[in-house]
Design an enzyme around this catalytic site. Structure first.
Site, mmCIF file in Angstrom:
data_model
loop_
_atom_site.group_PDB
_atom_site.id
_atom_site.type_symbol
_atom_site.label_atom_id
_atom_site.label_comp_id
_atom_site.label_asym_id
_atom_site.label_seq_id
_atom_site.Cartn_x
_atom_site.Cartn_y
_atom_site.Cartn_z
ATOM 1 N N ASN A 143 -10.020 -0.931 -0.416
ATOM 2 C CA ASN A 143 -8.754 -0.690 -0.177
ATOM 3 C C ASN A 143 -8.068 -1.168 -1.560
ATOM 4 O OD1 ASN A 143 -5.904 -1.199 0.414
ATOM 5 N ND2 ASN A 143 -6.273 -2.305 2.052
ATOM 6 N N HIS A 161 -4.079 6.554 3.246
ATOM 7 C CA HIS A 161 -4.202 5.162 2.646
ATOM 8 C C HIS A 161 -5.597 4.704 2.654
ATOM 9 C CE1 HIS A 161 -4.294 1.290 1.168
ATOM 10 N NE2 HIS A 161 -3.967 0.489 2.179
ATOM 11 N N CYS A 182 0.953 -1.013 0.027
ATOM 12 C CA CYS A 182 0.056 0.175 0.094
ATOM 13 C C CYS A 182 0.937 1.163 0.056
ATOM 14 C CB CYS A 182 -0.880 -0.022 1.015
ATOM 15 S SG CYS A 182 -1.658 -1.381 1.201
HETATM 16 N N1 ACO Z 1 -18.653 -9.618 7.998
HETATM 17 C C1 ACO Z 1 -19.343 -10.105 9.135
HETATM 18 N N2 ACO Z 1 -18.590 -10.517 10.081
HETATM 19 C C2 ACO Z 1 -17.294 -10.438 10.040
HETATM 20 C C3 ACO Z 1 -16.628 -10.133 8.806
HETATM 21 C C4 ACO Z 1 -17.337 -9.534 7.953
HETATM 22 N N3 ACO Z 1 -16.946 -9.436 6.529
HETATM 23 N N4 ACO Z 1 -15.348 -10.184 8.766
HETATM 24 C C5 ACO Z 1 -15.347 -10.580 10.340
HETATM 25 N N5 ACO Z 1 -16.213 -10.734 10.811
HETATM 26 C C6 ACO Z 1 -16.331 -11.337 12.333
HETATM 27 C C7 ACO Z 1 -15.222 -11.950 12.861
HETATM 28 O O1 ACO Z 1 -15.378 -13.247 12.345
HETATM 29 C C8 ACO Z 1 -15.386 -11.757 14.068
HETATM 30 O O2 ACO Z 1 -16.429 -12.569 14.797
HETATM 31 P P1 ACO Z 1 -16.118 -13.344 16.039
HETATM 32 O O3 ACO Z 1 -16.068 -12.346 17.147
HETATM 33 O O4 ACO Z 1 -17.446 -14.252 16.284
HETATM 34 O O5 ACO Z 1 -15.002 -13.994 15.967
HETATM 35 C C9 ACO Z 1 -15.819 -10.223 14.327
HETATM 36 O O6 ACO Z 1 -16.402 -9.857 13.102
HETATM 37 C C10 ACO Z 1 -14.879 -9.314 14.736
HETATM 38 O O7 ACO Z 1 -13.749 -9.603 13.818
HETATM 39 P P2 ACO Z 1 -12.694 -8.543 14.118
HETATM 40 O O8 ACO Z 1 -11.413 -9.005 12.976
HETATM 41 O O9 ACO Z 1 -11.931 -8.727 15.319
HETATM 42 O O10 ACO Z 1 -13.095 -7.257 13.379
HETATM 43 P P3 ACO Z 1 -12.427 -5.813 13.108
HETATM 44 O O11 ACO Z 1 -13.381 -4.817 13.996
HETATM 45 O O12 ACO Z 1 -10.918 -6.068 13.596
HETATM 46 O O13 ACO Z 1 -12.392 -5.479 11.683
HETATM 47 C C11 ACO Z 1 -10.939 -5.699 9.765
HETATM 48 C C12 ACO Z 1 -11.936 -6.422 10.951
HETATM 49 C C13 ACO Z 1 -12.005 -4.721 9.136
HETATM 50 C C14 ACO Z 1 -10.422 -6.497 8.668
HETATM 51 C C15 ACO Z 1 -9.890 -4.510 10.676
HETATM 52 O O14 ACO Z 1 -9.247 -5.367 11.406
HETATM 53 C C16 ACO Z 1 -8.978 -3.828 9.656
HETATM 54 O O15 ACO Z 1 -9.544 -3.015 8.915
HETATM 55 N N6 ACO Z 1 -7.644 -4.251 9.579
HETATM 56 C C17 ACO Z 1 -6.585 -3.816 9.147
HETATM 57 C C18 ACO Z 1 -6.567 -3.972 7.478
HETATM 58 C C19 ACO Z 1 -5.653 -3.162 6.693
HETATM 59 O O16 ACO Z 1 -5.466 -1.990 7.213
HETATM 60 N N7 ACO Z 1 -4.773 -3.579 5.699
HETATM 61 C C20 ACO Z 1 -3.915 -2.467 5.313
HETATM 62 C C21 ACO Z 1 -2.991 -3.058 4.283
HETATM 63 S S1 ACO Z 1 -3.821 -3.930 3.135
HETATM 64 C C22 ACO Z 1 -2.395 -4.416 2.133
HETATM 65 O O17 ACO Z 1 -1.187 -4.248 2.360
HETATM 66 C C23 ACO Z 1 -2.951 -5.219 0.968
#
Ligand code: ACO
Length: 329
Positions: free
Chosen positions: A286, A256, A116
């Site tokens: 993203n 980003h 990214c």
């Molecule tokens: N729909 C519904 N529920 C979901 C989904 C979905 N799409 N995805 C995850 N959940 C659930 C999980 O299974 C979990 O359920 P559980 O509690 O029963 O286990 C719950 O939601 C919470 O999951 P978390 O992973 O804790 O959710 P979080 O609030 O952290 O959000 C996310 C997840 C959106 C992926 C976030 O962590 C994020 O944006 N992380 C950073 C990503 C990023 O910045 N990447 C950057 C670089 S990308 C690159 O370099 C290509």
């Protein structure tokens, strides 16, 4: 006017596939909901390429727009820098393929694998070459086809990513404007938190690992989230210090576009109100290295960036890599 040579952005362009994939479409593919995706990420839809379209097709479109605005002919380009982690081929580079598509004759060509942060890494390299007067016209691109490395059965990742490209022409100026400072950093010890486990020389593709979907992006989302907020905040502060300005003097932050909550947390950390933060994540998701240059192009073309505006670009991605650029337009 000053005697110092600065590196200025003289044209930008972007390109997104026509095909739109909405959260409602995703509800039909995995166990998710429009409500969850909007609340947890800010994304409403993303663009996905049609079969047969590759990164250099989008890069070509974005580059032509940037070149047209900067009034640059193909033969005037000295160097092509392409940030991408989803190249058309492992060999040769996207920059090589794009050189042929653009019919540039004399350009040096190089891909930058910084996920990214790829576009900001490219801008920093371009700035150095322009300021040392080695080159006069550099084309910097960020382009990704993340849909090809996305596991469409994994709801943790498939709701996040999209495809696209953004480009900028960087040229010298004696005016008091341009790329005032850049900051680059990385931490390879955290590589396993966000990676594609197989397909390289260490673990080549096999029937078994493909069946296990190991050739797709694997991410520990919450760990990546925390590092992203910390690193994007730090990179913003570092580039302001390098440019000797305070956050009050910043007209626009272009972060980003990975997650709306990461964008908001970064803005809070660097004490910038959300009115000064450019957001288009709802439209594209993203797009990795394409995210910052697409946003930069939209901010310029929509008039959000004006003559004299001081803009900070900041990104964070797999590697981990992170970086920032302070630009006066
Ligand atoms: N729909 C519904 N529920 C979901 C989904 C979905 N799409 N995805 C995850 N959940 C659930 C999980 O299974 C979990 O359920 P559980 O509690 O029963 O286990 C719950 O939601 C919470 O999951 P978390 O992973 O804790 O959710 P979080 O609030 O952290 O959000 C996310 C997840 C959106 C992926 C976030 O962590 C994020 O944006 N992380 C950073 C990503 C990023 O910045 N990447 C950057 C670089 S990308 C690159 O370099 C290509």
């Amino acid at each position: 006017m000053s005697s110092k040579i600065n590196a200025a952005i003289t044209g930008t362009g972007s390109s997104a596939p026509k095909r739109v994939l909405t959260n409602l479409d995703l509800e039909k593919i995995v166990d998710t909901s429009d409500e969850w995706i909007i609340e947890r990420t800010g994304i409403k839809e993303r663009r996905i390429v049609e079969d047969g379209i590759v990164g250099t097709d989008l890069a070509l479109d974005a580059s032509k727009k940037a070149m047209e605005e900067a009034k640059v002919l193909p033969e005037e380009i000295d160097m092509i820098l392409v940030g991408t982690v989803t190249p058309d081929f492992l060999l040769p580079s996207n920059a090589c393929i794009l050189q042929d598509k653009l019919k540039t004759k004399n350009a040096g060509v190089m891909d930058i694998v910084a996920a990214c942060s790829g576009f900001i890494y490219g801008l920093s390299i371009a700035q150095a070459y322009i300021q040392t007067q080695k080159y006069k016209t550099i084309l910097v691109i960020g382009v990704e086809i993340l849909s090809h490395v996305t596991d469409w059965t994994d709801r943790n990742t498939c709701v996040l990513f999209g495809d696209g490209a953004g480009a900028a022409i960087v040229q010298p100026t004696n005016d008091d404007k341009g790329i005032l400072a850049t900051f680059l950093s990385g931490d390879g010890s955290l590589a396993n938190l966000l990676h594609i486990p197989v397909g390289g020389c260490k673990t080549p593709l096999t029937e078994k690992n493909i069946k296990e979907s190991m050739h797709f992006i694997k991410m520990q989302g919450s760990e990546v989230f925390k590092s992203a907020v910390r690193s994007m905040g730090d990179a913003t502060e570092r580039v302001l210090k390098l440019g000797a300005i305070t956050s009050d003097e910043v007209d626009l932050l272009i972060p980003h576009q990975a997650n709306m909550r990461i964008i908001e947390a970064t803005a809070r950390r660097v004490k910038l109100p959300m009115e000064k933060v450019f957001v288009n994540i709802h439209k594209y998701g993203n797009t990795s290295s394409a995210s910052v240059p697409i946003a930069l192009d939209e901010a310029r073309k929509s008039g959000v960036i004006k003559k004299g505006s001081k803009v900070v670009l900041v990104a964070f991605g797999a590697g981990f890599t992170w970086g920032s650029a302070l630009i006066k337009f």
